[in-house]
Design an enzyme around this catalytic site. Sequence first.
Site, short mmCIF file in Angstrom:
data_model
loop_
_atom_site.label_atom_id
_atom_site.label_comp_id
_atom_site.label_asym_id
_atom_site.label_seq_id
_atom_site.Cartn_x
_atom_site.Cartn_y
_atom_site.Cartn_z
N HIS A 11 -3.66 14.06 0.69
CA HIS A 11 -3.91 13.16 1.82
C HIS A 11 -2.76 13.22 2.82
CE1 HIS A 11 -4.92 9.59 4.14
NE2 HIS A 11 -3.73 9.08 3.85
N GLU A 61 -10.43 3.96 3.35
CA GLU A 61 -9.51 4.70 2.49
C GLU A 61 -9.85 4.30 1.06
OE1 GLU A 61 -5.42 4.18 3.81
OE2 GLU A 61 -5.75 5.71 5.36
N ASP A 82 -9.17 0.36 1.78
CA ASP A 82 -8.19 -0.01 2.80
C ASP A 82 -8.76 0.38 4.18
OD1 ASP A 82 -5.81 -0.62 4.13
OD2 ASP A 82 -5.00 1.39 3.79
N TYR A 125 1.20 5.70 -0.50
CA TYR A 125 0.78 6.87 0.28
C TYR A 125 1.04 8.07 -0.61
CZ TYR A 125 0.91 9.60 4.76
OH TYR A 125 0.70 10.45 5.83
N GLU A 170 -10.08 12.46 7.15
CA GLU A 170 -9.93 13.79 6.56
C GLU A 170 -11.27 14.50 6.42
OE1 GLU A 170 -7.63 11.49 3.50
OE2 GLU A 170 -6.91 13.51 3.06
N LYS A 193 -4.70 -2.01 10.15
CA LYS A 193 -5.03 -2.19 8.74
C LYS A 193 -5.27 -3.65 8.36
CE LYS A 193 -3.68 2.05 7.19
NZ LYS A 193 -4.46 2.92 6.29
N THR A 203 -8.98 -5.72 3.69
CA THR A 203 -8.79 -4.79 2.57
C THR A 203 -9.70 -5.30 1.47
OG1 THR A 203 -6.46 -4.53 3.19
CG2 THR A 203 -7.10 -3.80 0.98
N ARG A 254 -8.40 3.69 13.22
CA ARG A 254 -7.48 4.81 13.46
C ARG A 254 -6.90 4.83 14.86
NH1 ARG A 254 -6.03 5.95 8.44
NH2 ARG A 254 -7.82 6.51 7.15
N GLU A 295 -9.03 3.92 -2.60
CA GLU A 295 -7.77 3.78 -3.32
C GLU A 295 -7.99 3.08 -4.66
OE1 GLU A 295 -4.57 2.22 -1.02
OE2 GLU A 295 -5.28 3.10 0.86
N GLN A 315 -4.28 2.08 15.02
CA GLN A 315 -3.14 2.51 14.22
C GLN A 315 -2.30 3.57 14.93
OE1 GLN A 315 -4.48 4.09 10.45
NE2 GLN A 315 -2.42 4.64 9.76
N ASP A 348 0.85 -1.19 0.00
CA ASP A 348 0.00 0.00 0.00
C ASP A 348 0.89 1.24 0.00
OD1 ASP A 348 -2.39 1.35 0.01
OD2 ASP A 348 -2.57 1.36 2.19
#
Lengths: 402, 402
Positions: free
Chosen positions: B123, B189, B223, B118, B349, B243, B247, B227, B191, B230, B116
């Site tokens: 972001h 997430e 994904d 970034y 976000e 995570k 997925t 939080r 993606e 994490q 994965d």
Amino acid sequence: MSWLELPLDTPFGLANLPYGVFSREEGDRRVGVAVGDAVLDLSALAERLGAGWAPLVAGPVLNPLLAAGPATWREVREQIGEWLGEARRADAVRRHLVPADGLRMYLPFEVADYVDFYSSRHHAENVGRMFRPDSAPLTPNWTHLPIGYHGRAGTVVVSGTEVVRPQGQRKAPDEPAPAFGPTRRLDIEAEVGFVVGVPSTLGEPVPLAAFEDHVFGACLVNDWSARDVQAWEYVPLGPFLGKSFATSVSPWIVPLAALQAARVAPPARDPRPLPYLRDEAAPWGLDLALEVRLNGHVIARPPFATMYWTAAQQLAHLTVNGASLRTGDLFASGTVSGPEPDQRGSLLELTWNGRDPLTLPGGEARTFLEDGDEVTITATAPGPGGQRIGFGEVRGRVAPSR
Amino acid sequence: MSWLELPLDTPFGLANLPYGVFSREEGDRRVGVAVGDAVLDLSALAERLGAGWAPLVAGPVLNPLLAAGPATWREVREQIGEWLGEARRADAVRRHLVPADGLRMYLPFEVADYVDFYSSRHHAENVGRMFRPDSAPLTPNWTHLPIGYHGRAGTVVVSGTEVVRPQGQRKAPDEPAPAFGPTRRLDIEAEVGFVVGVPSTLGEPVPLAAFEDHVFGACLVNDWSARDVQAWEYVPLGPFLGKSFATSVSPWIVPLAALQAARVAPPARDPRPLPYLRDEAAPWGLDLALEVRLNGHVIARPPFATMYWTAAQQLAHLTVNGASLRTGDLFASGTVSGPEPDQRGSLLELTWNGRDPLTLPGGEARTFLEDGDEVTITATAPGPGGQRIGFGEVRGRVAPSR
């Protein structure tokens, strides 16, 4: 004990019986069991003697045996022990014992996911002292959970595979921009790996007490590391290219059944772990004595019994969020380092980040690895009745960047 | 164009032809191609019409087709296009077109390694502003390399699989010790993932220009992220249990050949990347319009064209240390977030770490996901001649912790 007359100090006596995959000729991969200086061609013998489980050990990988579960693992192990112990089987068995010298060994199982932990307190403290000298050596989470991350399963290779010096981006703190080129700080990490046999269900944690229901056995791991690449890339998402170029494993998987005499109490944990990590009922500290050799010279003797988090705790942690296990999952302990300077499992620690070079017999100095260097990691554990349980070796030579 | 008379705005027109794996009955997994509202049973049709490559699409996964390489990918795609376009084949083809409704879709390929990235600057800056308010929003390495990490391949699941709310350790900065329980900050997430077909050799980097020689196609990825888990675990080795519980991927793999009309220039990079990441000759910016729905309501429209690092750069980076590729490797872009507030691909976000709840039509407020919530991500790209290229959807509903 047996018609085999193995020396008492063989690393591969009847109390061990580790599994691997070998060939005499290219392409003909068979499941073998290390016995003294020989390898028992288990694929051939099990078929010849009509064992019901013969298809599980037909090769070319151990995965069918791994998936079969603890009852079958016990049955196979007991049967092999009987065959090797019974004089009436001597002729049949002897025909399927081949000298280990000259055999080609393969990656013994197809690796599903690879996870690497960070469970030596001494290692984590050494790294913290070097890289964060103004902070506490351990991050606040370290004593609460076995920190780990996923590595690249596709670049797990068997002992003997050459390791090409990786290239990558590296930037020292005082340099304005990164440069690209071969790593200048190629390192090793001496670790112990655990191999998952029985899968689990997505969404359902595997409790610590179920460790022996899922894990088949253990091997040695060299987690090759490019320290300059790693230092530049790893904030904020962890190691990536600094590790993913190669991870070497020993060719023999020692079954958990062979490690029962090596079980010891793990170090005391303070603070007391959360309930899912409490292991008083199933302590899996292991008294494994590792040796790390560089070009034949012993440079470290890391004691696995000093590991803060055990493999059983690691398994409970890695599944506590519901992540499922697959047959062939490999999880490694993290660098094994003991409290003494000569017990450290990485050159990073042994040379204190290059400040204190090692001097090898003959006068050669080393900070990190040079092209042509060969690293070998071995380990032994106490077995029953004074026997030794050997892990064989994980070995790799550094080839120049291409 | 065809006897099929597909509407011009179908996401699955003749310029798309994405591949998936479906069944009408449990256990009978076949390779299919999405065509309008139907699925072409490619396993059956290719066998019936005697295509030489029929064994590659016999199922139950796409891996044999993925491994076959670009010349075969072109041949198969052209042949399917001909069959669908030729009136004389109409009867044969029609017999193997099944309504998409009611089919069960499967994970279309066996995932080898999952990486994965970034690679959305917006972001990464948003995350940096939230979590490191006193530092520069981007870490110093961010503009020099596509940051990435390995995720858990064994928990990649197909769209529609329920996601059990993970449990784990979480600790707010002002709490003295971690607590254990279901995550309180379950997030998504949005993606885009890329699927590797052709493997590479250990020790040999894959240059950026070889992207189309190795990568078969693209899909959508959610994904899922816990939080709080994490935040507590990720220093210093990156995301792990936050995570690894799930997925999700969309069931249709859109071939790169269907995305040629969507290629756009990537954003300007400053500083100029190191030579192995320079992509002037093979820019793989992609004009994909993503939509994220929560319980049916659109909550974000992330624009993939704003991604700083392209998939071709990601592939060059992930192999530059000599790490090899395997058929079935999946690498995802990282959360896609554009510059505008309604273009952000995560609830983290969109709600600014829970400070600004979203209000859904009907008045319900959300910071992070609640049990029963369903998230759906879709995407379209421009195709030739005004056609749209659809990605289908990746969908998942949150189930309570077990």
